[in-house]
Design a protein around this motif. Sequence first.
Motif, PDB file in Angstrom:
ATOM      1  N   UNK A  26       3.796 -36.055   5.264  1.00 51.94           N
ATOM      2  CA  UNK A  26       2.866 -36.698   4.436  1.00 51.94           C
ATOM      3  C   UNK A  26       2.257 -36.279   3.317  1.00 51.94           C
ATOM      4  N   UNK A  27       1.945 -34.817   3.098  1.00 52.69           N
ATOM      5  CA  UNK A  27       1.660 -34.271   1.841  1.00 52.69           C
ATOM      6  C   UNK A  27       2.583 -34.115   1.020  1.00 52.69           C
ATOM      7  N   UNK A  28       3.857 -33.828   1.244  1.00 52.55           N
ATOM      8  CA  UNK A  28       4.839 -33.760   0.331  1.00 52.55           C
ATOM      9  C   UNK A  28       5.167 -35.089  -0.416  1.00 52.55           C
ATOM     10  N   UNK A  29       5.095 -36.190   0.532  1.00 53.85           N
ATOM     11  CA  UNK A  29       5.349 -37.446  -0.107  1.00 53.85           C
ATOM     12  C   UNK A  29       4.306 -37.706  -1.071  1.00 53.85           C
ATOM     13  N   UNK A  30       2.648 -37.301  -0.821  1.00 51.10           N
ATOM     14  CA  UNK A  30       1.702 -37.513  -1.992  1.00 51.10           C
ATOM     15  C   UNK A  30       2.200 -36.782  -2.902  1.00 51.10           C
ATOM     16  N   UNK A  31       2.577 -35.429  -2.976  1.00 45.03           N
ATOM     17  CA  UNK A  31       2.748 -34.533  -4.219  1.00 45.03           C
ATOM     18  C   UNK A  31       3.990 -35.025  -4.926  1.00 45.03           C
ATOM     19  N   UNK A  32       4.965 -35.984  -4.089  1.00 44.12           N
ATOM     20  CA  UNK A  32       6.050 -36.124  -4.983  1.00 44.12           C
ATOM     21  C   UNK A  32       5.572 -37.427  -5.732  1.00 44.12           C
ATOM     22  N   UNK A  33       4.662 -38.299  -5.199  1.00 37.40           N
ATOM     23  CA  UNK A  33       4.185 -39.544  -5.920  1.00 37.40           C
ATOM     24  C   UNK A  33       3.554 -38.963  -7.291  1.00 37.40           C
ATOM     25  N   UNK A  34       2.818 -38.053  -6.980  1.00 36.01           N
ATOM     26  CA  UNK A  34       2.080 -37.283  -8.141  1.00 36.01           C
ATOM     27  C   UNK A  34       2.950 -36.814  -9.267  1.00 36.01           C
ATOM     28  N   UNK A  35       4.060 -36.184  -8.817  1.00 41.68           N
ATOM     29  CA  UNK A  35       4.974 -35.462  -9.692  1.00 41.68           C
ATOM     30  C   UNK A  35       5.842 -36.511 -10.592  1.00 41.68           C
ATOM     31  N   UNK A  36       5.898 -37.752 -10.044  1.00 49.97           N
ATOM     32  CA  UNK A  36       6.874 -38.767 -10.727  1.00 49.97           C
ATOM     33  C   UNK A  36       6.064 -39.193 -11.828  1.00 49.97           C
ATOM     34  N   UNK A  37       4.839 -38.784 -11.790  1.00 47.86           N
ATOM     35  CA  UNK A  37       3.925 -39.230 -13.056  1.00 47.86           C
ATOM     36  C   UNK A  37       4.276 -40.936 -13.367  1.00 47.86           C
ATOM     37  N   UNK A  38       3.936 -41.493 -12.393  1.00 46.34           N
ATOM     38  CA  UNK A  38       4.198 -43.097 -12.260  1.00 46.34           C
ATOM     39  C   UNK A  38       2.805 -43.675 -11.973  1.00 46.34           C
ATOM     40  N   UNK A  39       2.384 -44.506 -13.137  1.00 46.97           N
ATOM     41  CA  UNK A  39       1.030 -45.221 -12.836  1.00 46.97           C
ATOM     42  C   UNK A  39       0.885 -45.975 -11.613  1.00 46.97           C
ATOM     43  N   UNK A  40       0.316 -46.132 -10.557  1.00 48.59           N
ATOM     44  CA  UNK A  40       0.267 -46.860  -9.407  1.00 48.59           C
ATOM     45  C   UNK A  40      -0.258 -47.989  -9.798  1.00 48.59           C
ATOM     46  N   UNK A  41      -1.121 -48.218 -10.891  1.00 53.10           N
ATOM     47  CA  UNK A  41      -1.880 -49.573 -10.997  1.00 53.10           C
ATOM     48  C   UNK A  41      -0.972 -50.269 -12.062  1.00 53.10           C
ATOM     49  N   UNK A  42       0.194 -49.629 -12.570  1.00 50.01           N
ATOM     50  CA  UNK A  42       0.926 -50.575 -13.585  1.00 50.01           C
ATOM     51  C   UNK A  42       1.624 -51.781 -13.043  1.00 50.01           C
ATOM     52  N   UNK A  71       1.515 -45.732  -2.510  1.00 51.17           N
ATOM     53  CA  UNK A  71       1.191 -44.987  -1.275  1.00 51.17           C
ATOM     54  C   UNK A  71       0.910 -43.704  -1.363  1.00 51.17           C
ATOM     55  N   UNK A  72       1.446 -42.856  -2.385  1.00 44.37           N
ATOM     56  CA  UNK A  72       1.311 -41.677  -2.522  1.00 44.37           C
ATOM     57  C   UNK A  72      -0.183 -41.290  -3.014  1.00 44.37           C
ATOM     58  N   UNK A  73      -0.651 -42.215  -3.824  1.00 52.91           N
ATOM     59  CA  UNK A  73      -1.987 -42.213  -4.263  1.00 52.91           C
ATOM     60  C   UNK A  73      -3.016 -42.442  -3.126  1.00 52.91           C
ATOM     61  N   UNK A  74      -2.809 -43.152  -2.240  1.00 53.84           N
ATOM     62  CA  UNK A  74      -3.558 -43.782  -1.114  1.00 53.84           C
ATOM     63  C   UNK A  74      -3.501 -42.360   0.001  1.00 53.84           C
ATOM     64  N   UNK A  75      -2.367 -41.823   0.066  1.00 52.55           N
ATOM     65  CA  UNK A  75      -2.309 -40.620   1.235  1.00 52.55           C
ATOM     66  C   UNK A  75      -3.000 -39.427   0.568  1.00 52.55           C
ATOM     67  N   UNK A  76      -2.992 -39.040  -0.951  1.00 51.16           N
ATOM     68  CA  UNK A  76      -3.926 -37.941  -1.279  1.00 51.16           C
ATOM     69  C   UNK A  76      -5.083 -38.575  -1.207  1.00 51.16           C
ATOM     70  N   UNK A  77      -5.779 -39.714  -1.237  1.00 53.40           N
ATOM     71  CA  UNK A  77      -7.189 -40.182  -1.362  1.00 53.40           C
ATOM     72  C   UNK A  77      -7.565 -39.804   0.370  1.00 53.40           C
ATOM     73  N   UNK A  78      -6.724 -40.327   1.191  1.00 50.07           N
ATOM     74  CA  UNK A  78      -7.119 -40.244   2.502  1.00 50.07           C
ATOM     75  C   UNK A  78      -7.079 -38.708   3.050  1.00 50.07           C
ATOM     76  N   UNK A  79      -6.214 -38.128   2.491  1.00 53.83           N
ATOM     77  CA  UNK A  79      -6.062 -36.666   2.905  1.00 53.83           C
ATOM     78  C   UNK A  79      -7.268 -35.886   2.385  1.00 53.83           C
ATOM     79  N   UNK A  80      -7.459 -36.044   1.107  1.00 62.98           N
ATOM     80  CA  UNK A  80      -8.631 -35.562   0.618  1.00 62.98           C
ATOM     81  C   UNK A  80     -10.022 -35.683   1.175  1.00 62.98           C
ATOM     82  N   UNK A  81     -10.142 -36.933   1.500  1.00 61.29           N
ATOM     83  CA  UNK A  81     -11.370 -37.382   2.371  1.00 61.29           C
ATOM     84  C   UNK A  81     -11.553 -36.570   3.346  1.00 61.29           C
ATOM     85  N   UNK A  82     -10.343 -36.677   4.320  1.00 60.11           N
ATOM     86  CA  UNK A  82     -10.513 -36.266   5.602  1.00 60.11           C
ATOM     87  C   UNK A  82     -10.651 -34.513   5.573  1.00 60.11           C
ATOM     88  N   UNK A  83     -10.240 -33.852   4.626  1.00 59.24           N
ATOM     89  CA  UNK A  83     -10.314 -32.477   4.489  1.00 59.24           C
ATOM     90  C   UNK A  83     -11.810 -31.948   4.183  1.00 59.24           C
TER      91      UNK A  83
END
Length: 268
Positions: A26-42, A71-83
């Motif tokens: 799940x962390x890898x998926x969140x990081x891959x989405x961040x590395x893709x540099x695709x705007x999730x709101x576009x 989903x990658x952005x949502x995962x980063x948000x949820x995992x960051x909050x949890x930590x």
Amino acid sequence: MLAAFDNKKLYSNRSRLFGVLLLCVLISMSMIGWAMNVDPAEQNLSAVLMPPGAEYWLGSDHYGRNMFARLSEALRLSLSLAIICVLSASTIGCILGVIAGWYGRWLDNGLNIIVNILLAMPGLVFVLLFAALVPGSFTAIYIAIALVQWVEYFRVSRSLTQSLANSPEIQNALLLGFGRVYIFRHHLWPTLRSPVLTMAAFGAANAVLYMASLGFVYVGIQPPTSELGQMIVELFPYYGDAPWLLLQPLTMLALIVLAFHLIAGDKR
């Protein structure tokens, strides 16, 4: 009987390992989405409700937004909050619990009054009320969840400290002139570590569920920021036309909770 105990321990270790591996995925998926540099709101209104494919790996939503990026952005948000919730609540709760259990008297009584006040209101209701004051604020959600969760760490650490404070090991350490920091590291923390880490894993899962619950009632993270609970509500009207879209945030939410629960292990 010994064989049954060994089998249970082996099963518990395997479950924890699977939970760690699942969390890493799940962390890898969140990081891959961040590395893709695709705007999730576009938005791309010419590619609405697209099925998974080469351009949109997990399809696109009702606004043509990339589901993998969202989903990658949502995962980063949820995992960051949890930590950060677990780190804050466990640190504050354990420190106050050890102090209250060690010194007792008026400090213990005062902290118990605060704890009883917080316990008088269900945790989710407290978080909802707190988040409703500042809708969409990540900081407000974090503070509310941390205020709910530190209580359990406090109660456990206070109880264990009280039971260990008069033990021969600690009394001998005091007579030999060892400081309280040394005593905590070598006598208290080895006893506290296992229950605290277990509570931390369950607390991380609960923090994610709290955030998703706020999204269901529109007082959590606000659009266009991606959040799993909010995504489930937004995509629910389209489950007939594009069922795979609704399934994705539901699956991610279930996998996060499953991963933390497996890491917590079975203490029976």
